[in-house]
Design a protein around this motif. Structure first.
Motif, short mmCIF file in Angstrom:
data_model
loop_
_atom_site.label_atom_id
_atom_site.label_comp_id
_atom_site.label_asym_id
_atom_site.label_seq_id
_atom_site.Cartn_x
_atom_site.Cartn_y
_atom_site.Cartn_z
N PRO A 1 0.56 -1.34 -0.16
CA PRO A 1 -0.31 0.40 0.01
C PRO A 1 0.60 1.22 0.46
O PRO A 1 2.30 1.13 0.55
N SER A 2 0.77 2.15 -1.42
CA SER A 2 1.07 3.64 -0.80
C SER A 2 0.98 4.13 0.50
O SER A 2 2.16 4.62 0.81
N ILE A 3 0.49 4.38 1.42
CA ILE A 3 0.45 4.65 2.30
C ILE A 3 1.24 4.45 3.59
O ILE A 3 2.50 4.95 4.25
N GLU B 1 -0.15 11.13 -1.39
CA GLU B 1 0.04 10.26 -2.57
C GLU B 1 0.86 10.93 -4.15
O GLU B 1 0.94 10.00 -4.77
N LYS B 2 -0.20 12.03 -3.80
CA LYS B 2 0.13 13.04 -5.11
C LYS B 2 1.82 13.02 -5.62
O LYS B 2 2.34 13.01 -6.74
N SER B 3 2.42 13.73 -4.82
CA SER B 3 4.07 14.08 -4.67
C SER B 3 4.75 12.04 -4.81
O SER B 3 5.18 11.83 -4.95
N PHE B 4 4.01 11.30 -3.98
CA PHE B 4 4.50 9.92 -4.28
C PHE B 4 4.28 9.52 -5.32
O PHE B 4 5.41 8.44 -5.59
#
Length: 444
Positions: free
Chosen positions: A398-400, A411-414
């Motif tokens: 998961p991205s988080i 999440e946009k910057s990631f």
């Protein structure tokens, strides 16, 4: 909306002891300034013994034990008057409350006898940046996000911006007063960096971003009323670049290399892989200490953000630690400079036959530049961190969870940070569909 002058209140100034016991041991006297729900503390203004201190008057008692009591009291009274004047002068001149960081900085200059007319009358951007850098180096100015000293890398970037503005002023005979950092400056300065210095778009963006930081601070401190740097036209323009990452197969090929006869490259390869499987910045993975490692986890306080992250130790890192057990305190490869690391990494990658031709596309001197280069020539220490983030994402983490380690706030910057091709996105979606129960595949 600016607060009307008649609504602005004065500052409440108090002196307190650091501690009350033991009564006969000298302790520091702190000054606390309170205003508009803000609090500024000036530490260690003087020292005295608690038994000689009068909490009500906030001065040293007049007794024989306090032989220098009158001198201390005179000092405190003088400082209180000076602090109050700094506050009052600012409110009178700017019709608003001073920023706490600015007020503390000016009060410290009083304590250290550094407040001069010259330091009050900064009118030029170059002069202001020089002062900004000096205060950053001495620790008077701290990172506003962490409250910690700025890193040497940040100070180096400030110095580079300063040099560029000096060069620009000399070349273009431009007036760099704080009041003159307008949209005209923005246009001429960015053109100078773009066409004469041949800067890439993202390099110009970094310089403009820092100039906006300097101007924000100068305005907050009352050195200028100019606010054109806040205009939407005074913007930081960036572009996406084709920064590489190494997939798991490429990392495995590096790990499989027999570099026993090349210890210089072996330790660089091993240190790089620690970064690839931990997600840490080079500044952090080069300095992991033994106390940071506990069983299957490492707990690191990131140098840049000062935030603590807990990371499971990957099997590759465990294998590397076995190789260095008993040879180093942390059972990890010895550290090396960033410059040498980047130089040797390219040799390692070439040995691993990472020869895929990568097409780079970016804007430089106002023109689109297309450059083809073998992948091994593009690898740097930062490739490790980007590889970790991208590989974890492709593995379905998961991205988080990944962001908790990499430190990305949104999440946009990631998603901008990781490097996933359209084909990889398609394969990830296909794998997700194939992993569903047969009854769900019909639904999508």
């Amino acid at each position: 909306m600016t607060t009307k002058l008649k609504t602005l209140k004065g500052v409440n100034i108090n002196f307190n002891l650091r501690q009350q016991k033991p009564a006969n041991k000298q302790t520091s006297i702190h000054c606390i300034l309170r205003y508009n729900k803000q609090r500024v503390i000036i530490y260690d203004i003087e020292k005295t013994e608690p038994r000689n201190w009068n909490n009500k008057s906030q001065l040293v008692r007049g007794n024989q034990r306090a032989r220098n009591g009158q001198n201390i009291n005179d000092f405190l009274k003088d400082r209180k008057l000076a602090f109050d004047k700094i506050f009052a002068d600012y409110v009178k001149a700017h019709n608003k409350y001073p920023d706490p960081a600015y007020l503390k900085e000016q009060c410290l200059k009083v304590v250290n006898n550094e407040l001069t007319e010259d330091s009050k009358a900064v009118t030029d951007l170059i002069e202001f940046i020089e002062s900004f850098i000096a205060e950053t180096k001495t620790g008077v100015r701290l990172n506003p996000s962490t409250g910690k000293p700025m890193t040497p890398e940040t100070i180096r970037i400030y110095a580079n911006v300063l040099d560029s503005i000096k060069d620009f002023k000399s070349a273009k005979r431009f007036n760099t007063s704080l009041d003159n950092i307008t949209l005209d400056f923005y246009g001429e300065y960015t053109d100078y960096l773009k066409f004469e210095k041949k800067f890439a778009t993202n390099s110009i963006a970094k310089y403009i971003k820092n100039i906006k930081t300097f101007m924000h601070d100068a305005r907050d401190r009352g050195f200028t009323a100019n606010d054109q740097f806040k205009s939407k036209r005074f913007k930081v323009i960036t572009e996406e670049t084709d920064t590489i990452y190494l997939n798991t197969e490429e990392l495995e090929s590096m790990y499989a290399l027999d570099l026993s006869d090349k210890p210089r490259l072996e330790r660089v390869r091993d240190l790089f892989l620690v970064g690839c499987w931990s997600g840490l910045r080079f500044s952090d993975y080069k300095d992991i200490s033994a106390k940071d490692i506990d069983g299957d986890f490492m707990t690191i306080k990131a140098l840049k953000t000062q935030k603590e992250v807990v990371i499971p130790i990957h099997s590759t890192i465990k294998s590397i630690m076995t190789r260095y057990q008993g040879k180093t305190n942390n059972s990890l490869p010895p550290t090396i400079s960033n410059v040498k690391m980047n130089e040797y990494l390219k040799e390692v990658a070439e040995e691993a036959k990472l020869n895929e031709i990568i097409q780079l596309k970016y804007t430089k001197a106002g023109k689109t530049v297309v450059k083809n280069s073998p992948k091994f020539k593009l690898i740097t220490t930062h490739t490790a961190r980007r590889s970790f983030a991208t590989n974890m994402y492709l593995m379905g983490v998961p991205s988080i969870t990944i962001m908790a380690i990499t430190g990305h706030r949104t999440e946009k910057s990631f998603m901008r940070y990781i490097r996933v091709t359209p084909a990889e996105h398609a394969n990830k979606l296909k794998e997700l569909w194939n992993s569903k129960p047969a009854s769900m595949k019909l639904l999508g």
